[in-house]
Design a protein around this motif. Structure first.
Motif, PDB file in Angstrom:
ATOM      1  N   ASN A 150      -2.211  83.901  -8.705  1.00  0.00           N
ATOM      2  CA  ASN A 150      -2.277  83.035  -9.889  1.00  0.00           C
ATOM      3  C   ASN A 150      -1.980  83.778 -11.195  1.00  0.00           C
ATOM      4  OD1 ASN A 150      -2.766  80.567  -8.664  1.00  0.00           O
ATOM      5  ND2 ASN A 150      -4.958  80.948  -8.502  1.00  0.00           N
ATOM      6  N   SER A 151      -1.479  84.996 -11.083  1.00  0.00           N
ATOM      7  CA  SER A 151      -1.177  85.796 -12.272  1.00  0.00           C
ATOM      8  C   SER A 151       0.188  85.425 -12.846  1.00  0.00           C
ATOM      9  CB  SER A 151      -1.184  87.287 -11.922  1.00  0.00           C
ATOM     10  OG  SER A 151      -0.075  87.603 -11.079  1.00  0.00           O
ATOM     11  N   ASN A 152       0.393  85.769 -14.107  1.00  0.00           N
ATOM     12  CA  ASN A 152       1.693  85.538 -14.743  1.00  0.00           C
ATOM     13  C   ASN A 152       2.800  86.319 -14.037  1.00  0.00           C
ATOM     14  OD1 ASN A 152       0.631  83.833 -16.715  1.00  0.00           O
ATOM     15  ND2 ASN A 152       0.180  85.519 -18.112  1.00  0.00           N
ATOM     16  N   ASN A 153       2.460  87.484 -13.536  1.00  0.00           N
ATOM     17  CA  ASN A 153       3.445  88.323 -12.837  1.00  0.00           C
ATOM     18  C   ASN A 153       4.004  87.601 -11.615  1.00  0.00           C
ATOM     19  OD1 ASN A 153       4.966  90.401 -11.771  1.00  0.00           O
ATOM     20  ND2 ASN A 153       3.207  91.595 -11.074  1.00  0.00           N
ATOM     21  N   PHE A 154       3.114  87.070 -10.771  1.00  0.00           N
ATOM     22  CA  PHE A 154       3.561  86.380  -9.556  1.00  0.00           C
ATOM     23  C   PHE A 154       4.284  85.083  -9.905  1.00  0.00           C
ATOM     24  CE2 PHE A 154       3.041  83.511  -5.954  1.00  0.00           C
ATOM     25  CZ  PHE A 154       3.425  84.301  -4.880  1.00  0.00           C
ATOM     26  N   LYS A 155       3.723  84.321 -10.848  1.00  0.00           N
ATOM     27  CA  LYS A 155       4.319  83.027 -11.187  1.00  0.00           C
ATOM     28  C   LYS A 155       5.688  83.179 -11.854  1.00  0.00           C
ATOM     29  CE  LYS A 155       0.941  80.737  -9.484  1.00  0.00           C
ATOM     30  NZ  LYS A 155       1.091  80.251  -8.097  1.00  0.00           N
ATOM     31  N   SER A 156       5.932  84.295 -12.511  1.00  0.00           N
ATOM     32  CA  SER A 156       7.253  84.510 -13.095  1.00  0.00           C
ATOM     33  C   SER A 156       8.309  84.681 -12.006  1.00  0.00           C
ATOM     34  CB  SER A 156       7.238  85.740 -14.006  1.00  0.00           C
ATOM     35  OG  SER A 156       7.038  86.934 -13.253  1.00  0.00           O
ATOM     36  N   LYS A 157       7.881  85.162 -10.843  1.00  0.00           N
ATOM     37  CA  LYS A 157       8.809  85.336  -9.715  1.00  0.00           C
ATOM     38  C   LYS A 157       8.860  84.099  -8.820  1.00  0.00           C
ATOM     39  CE  LYS A 157       6.585  89.179  -8.666  1.00  0.00           C
ATOM     40  NZ  LYS A 157       6.160  90.412  -7.966  1.00  0.00           N
ATOM     41  N   PHE A 158       7.755  83.370  -8.766  1.00  0.00           N
ATOM     42  CA  PHE A 158       7.666  82.214  -7.870  1.00  0.00           C
ATOM     43  C   PHE A 158       7.090  81.020  -8.641  1.00  0.00           C
ATOM     44  CE2 PHE A 158       7.292  86.059  -5.325  1.00  0.00           C
ATOM     45  CZ  PHE A 158       8.286  85.858  -4.377  1.00  0.00           C
ATOM     46  N   SER A 159       7.884  80.532  -9.590  1.00  0.00           N
ATOM     47  CA  SER A 159       7.418  79.464 -10.477  1.00  0.00           C
ATOM     48  C   SER A 159       7.249  78.130  -9.762  1.00  0.00           C
ATOM     49  CB  SER A 159       8.387  79.299 -11.648  1.00  0.00           C
ATOM     50  OG  SER A 159       9.694  78.996 -11.170  1.00  0.00           O
ATOM     51  N   GLU A 160       7.769  78.004  -8.566  1.00  0.00           N
ATOM     52  CA  GLU A 160       7.632  76.760  -7.801  1.00  0.00           C
ATOM     53  C   GLU A 160       6.309  76.679  -7.048  1.00  0.00           C
ATOM     54  OE1 GLU A 160      10.026  79.608  -5.145  1.00  0.00           O
ATOM     55  OE2 GLU A 160       9.658  79.232  -7.265  1.00  0.00           O
ATOM     56  N   THR A 161       5.475  77.706  -7.134  1.00  0.00           N
ATOM     57  CA  THR A 161       4.193  77.696  -6.429  1.00  0.00           C
ATOM     58  C   THR A 161       3.071  77.194  -7.325  1.00  0.00           C
ATOM     59  OG1 THR A 161       3.686  80.001  -7.004  1.00  0.00           O
ATOM     60  CG2 THR A 161       4.897  79.608  -4.963  1.00  0.00           C
ATOM     61  N   GLY A 162       2.045  76.598  -6.705  1.00  0.00           N
ATOM     62  CA  GLY A 162       0.922  76.031  -7.441  1.00  0.00           C
ATOM     63  C   GLY A 162      -0.265  76.969  -7.515  1.00  0.00           C
ATOM     64  N   ILE A 200       8.878  82.816   2.669  1.00  0.00           N
ATOM     65  CA  ILE A 200       9.079  84.148   3.254  1.00  0.00           C
ATOM     66  C   ILE A 200       9.090  85.212   2.163  1.00  0.00           C
ATOM     67  CG2 ILE A 200      10.759  85.625   4.447  1.00  0.00           C
ATOM     68  CD1 ILE A 200      11.549  83.128   6.087  1.00  0.00           C
ATOM     69  N   GLU A 201       9.794  84.922   1.070  1.00  0.00           N
ATOM     70  CA  GLU A 201       9.864  85.889  -0.033  1.00  0.00           C
ATOM     71  C   GLU A 201       8.500  86.087  -0.685  1.00  0.00           C
ATOM     72  OE1 GLU A 201      14.467  85.630  -1.552  1.00  0.00           O
ATOM     73  OE2 GLU A 201      12.973  84.390  -2.594  1.00  0.00           O
ATOM     74  N   ALA A 202       7.760  84.991  -0.866  1.00  0.00           N
ATOM     75  CA  ALA A 202       6.414  85.099  -1.446  1.00  0.00           C
ATOM     76  C   ALA A 202       5.503  85.897  -0.527  1.00  0.00           C
ATOM     77  CB  ALA A 202       5.844  83.707  -1.687  1.00  0.00           C
ATOM     78  N   LYS A 203       5.607  85.648   0.757  1.00  0.00           N
ATOM     79  CA  LYS A 203       4.780  86.370   1.734  1.00  0.00           C
ATOM     80  C   LYS A 203       5.059  87.869   1.681  1.00  0.00           C
ATOM     81  CE  LYS A 203       3.544  86.371   6.649  1.00  0.00           C
ATOM     82  NZ  LYS A 203       3.771  85.721   7.962  1.00  0.00           N
ATOM     83  N   GLU A 204       6.324  88.227   1.565  1.00  0.00           N
ATOM     84  CA  GLU A 204       6.673  89.644   1.508  1.00  0.00           C
ATOM     85  C   GLU A 204       6.151  90.276   0.222  1.00  0.00           C
ATOM     86  OE1 GLU A 204       7.731  93.250   2.674  1.00  0.00           O
ATOM     87  OE2 GLU A 204       7.783  91.432   3.919  1.00  0.00           O
ATOM     88  N   ASP A 205       6.227  89.547  -0.886  1.00  0.00           N
ATOM     89  CA  ASP A 205       5.712  90.041  -2.159  1.00  0.00           C
ATOM     90  C   ASP A 205       4.198  90.265  -2.076  1.00  0.00           C
ATOM     91  OD1 ASP A 205       6.465  90.111  -5.336  1.00  0.00           O
ATOM     92  OD2 ASP A 205       4.452  89.304  -5.018  1.00  0.00           O
ATOM     93  N   ILE A 206       3.494  89.303  -1.507  1.00  0.00           N
ATOM     94  CA  ILE A 206       2.032  89.416  -1.367  1.00  0.00           C
ATOM     95  C   ILE A 206       1.681  90.533  -0.387  1.00  0.00           C
ATOM     96  CG2 ILE A 206      -0.041  88.187  -0.588  1.00  0.00           C
ATOM     97  CD1 ILE A 206       1.391  85.584  -1.551  1.00  0.00           C
ATOM     98  N   ARG A 207       2.488  90.681   0.661  1.00  0.00           N
ATOM     99  CA  ARG A 207       2.250  91.752   1.631  1.00  0.00           C
ATOM    100  C   ARG A 207       2.324  93.128   0.951  1.00  0.00           C
ATOM    101  NH1 ARG A 207       2.693  91.784   7.017  1.00  0.00           N
ATOM    102  NH2 ARG A 207       3.835  89.805   7.048  1.00  0.00           N
ATOM    103  N   GLU A 208       3.314  93.299   0.076  1.00  0.00           N
ATOM    104  CA  GLU A 208       3.452  94.568  -0.643  1.00  0.00           C
ATOM    105  C   GLU A 208       2.242  94.814  -1.543  1.00  0.00           C
ATOM    106  OE1 GLU A 208       7.139  94.568  -2.742  1.00  0.00           O
ATOM    107  OE2 GLU A 208       8.367  94.458  -0.910  1.00  0.00           O
ATOM    108  N   LYS A 209       1.760  93.754  -2.193  1.00  0.00           N
ATOM    109  CA  LYS A 209       0.578  93.891  -3.059  1.00  0.00           C
ATOM    110  C   LYS A 209      -0.642  94.294  -2.246  1.00  0.00           C
ATOM    111  CE  LYS A 209      -1.959  93.373  -6.794  1.00  0.00           C
ATOM    112  NZ  LYS A 209      -1.836  94.296  -7.953  1.00  0.00           N
ATOM    113  N   ILE A 210      -0.846  93.658  -1.094  1.00  0.00           N
ATOM    114  CA  ILE A 210      -2.003  93.964  -0.246  1.00  0.00           C
ATOM    115  C   ILE A 210      -1.935  95.410   0.238  1.00  0.00           C
ATOM    116  CG2 ILE A 210      -3.145  93.427   1.947  1.00  0.00           C
ATOM    117  CD1 ILE A 210      -2.229  90.508   1.525  1.00  0.00           C
TER     118      ILE A 210
END
Length: 370
Positions: A150-162, A200-210
């Motif tokens: 829910n951060s600005n960083n993630f939403k700037s990359k994935f603005s279609e997510t809620g 898939i792209e969001a999952k990979e981004d979150i995977r890197e963060k984890i």
């Protein structure tokens, strides 16, 4: 409660009696498809509770405060005002007073008489509250992941997510099983193939963060596990509210920001309750503050339980139980921490009112992982 309290302080120099911890959200109905939506039924938001409606002839515009409160929360969470066009407000409040309280308790004629009420200095209910510190690795990780999504960083990359994000973590020894539910906003999600590609792209981004957060420990990440071949988690505004779900104050995360099955938990919700004399609210906040201070000072996992009876003085709850998991700590120091917090209980009222409720619950409350 927050806006009502601030209004009262500005206009009456004191917080009038209220309890609005029964607010209910009834979800919208919508025709949803990729790239477009049609809202068929609005979100109904019900204000159920008890409130002083004013002082003497000076009445409070409850409807205005309620709408401002809803608008504040929704625009801060969803970060746009479009959802406000699809909200219907329903107000059903009561200022009735029973024989156990003077009439001034909910129907004050003057501020002078209201401030004289001794009931405002005692617990309004029989309650038990519980808190703990520090956080387990799974607890800290769950909060970190949700805050990141829910951060600005993630939403700037994935603005279609809620923003109605769920994170569930099960840890077995040193391996984490992580499940994330991430809604997509229909008008920004033009097709099923686009949805699957971006998931898939969001999952990979979150995977890197984890991977950065847990530093080499093993984990499995699952996302939107209810998806099937022809559909996914698509919403109007990025929340389950637009498919008819219901929300009730107190059903979400605990005061510390996480629901943990292996810990003690307060049956008292914090949101909506009177910050002046609602023991369930005040002792939830105080017990967490005590636990945090003990952990910061001694780095020892600890549990705090507070119990009191209806009508007893707020500054003197009969039971404060402390459990320390290891360490050799001077009992006098612990008692000093507790006494300082409890005796300054009126300052907690001021602290609660000063906070922005939305911002407060987006903070990572963890001091450090165990």
């Amino acid at each position: 409660s927050n806006k009502y309290s601030k209004y009262c302080l500005r206009n009456f120099s004191t917080i009038l009696n209220h309890g609005v911890d029964r607010i209910v959200l009834s979800g919208a109905k919508a025709d949803i498809s990729f790239g477009k939506v049609k809202v068929l039924k609005p979100i109904n938001i019900y204000l159920f509770g008890k409130m002083a409606l004013g002082v003497g002839e000076a009445k409070i515009n409850i409807s205005k405060i309620f709408r401002e409160s809803v608008n504040h929360v929704f625009t801060r969470i969803f970060r746009n005002k479009e959802i406000l066009k699809y909200i219907n407000y329903v107000i059903d409040i009561n200022d009735g007073v029973g024989l156990e309280h003077p009439r001034e308790f909910y129907m004050p004629g003057t501020i002078v008489n209201f401030k004289k009420i001794k009931d405002l200095e005692v617990a309004n209910d029989t309650v038990m509250c519980s808190a703990y510190a520090g956080y387990s690795r799974a607890e800290s990780l769950a909060i970190e992941i949700e805050n990141y999504i829910n951060s600005n960083n993630f939403k700037s990359k994935f603005s279609e997510t809620g923003y109605d994000v769920k994170v569930l973590i099960v840890r077995v020894k040193d391996e984490f099983d992580i499940t994330v539910c991430l809604p997509f906003i229909a008008r920004y999600t033009k097709s099923l193939s686009f949805y699957k590609h971006r998931l898939i792209e969001a999952k990979e981004d979150i995977r890197e963060k984890i991977a950065k957060l847990i530093k080499g420990r093993k984990f499995n990440l699952y996302m939107n596990t209810k998806d099937r071949a022809c559909y996914g988690y698509i919403t109007v505004f990025g929340t389950a509210l637009d498919k008819g779900d219901y929300g009730i104050v107190g059903r979400g995360n605990k005061y510390n920001g996480v629901i943990s099955l292996s810990r003690g938990a307060s049956p008292e919700a914090v949101s909506g309750k009177n910050p002046v004399h609602h023991a369930g609210k005040l002792y939830n906040v105080i017990s967490q503050d005590i636990a945090n201070e003990i952990y910061k000072k001694f780095r020892v996992e600890n549990y705090i339980n507070i119990a009191t009876k209806n009508g007893l003085p707020l500054i003197n709850p009969p039971y404060i139980v402390v459990k320390l998991c290891g360490g050799s700590i001077n009992k006098n120091i612990i008692e000093s921490i507790i006494n300082k917090k409890i005796k300054n209980i009126k300052e907690y009222t001021n602290k609660i009112v000063r906070l922005d409720p939305v911002f407060e619950f987006h903070l990572l409350k963890s001091i450090k992982m165990l």
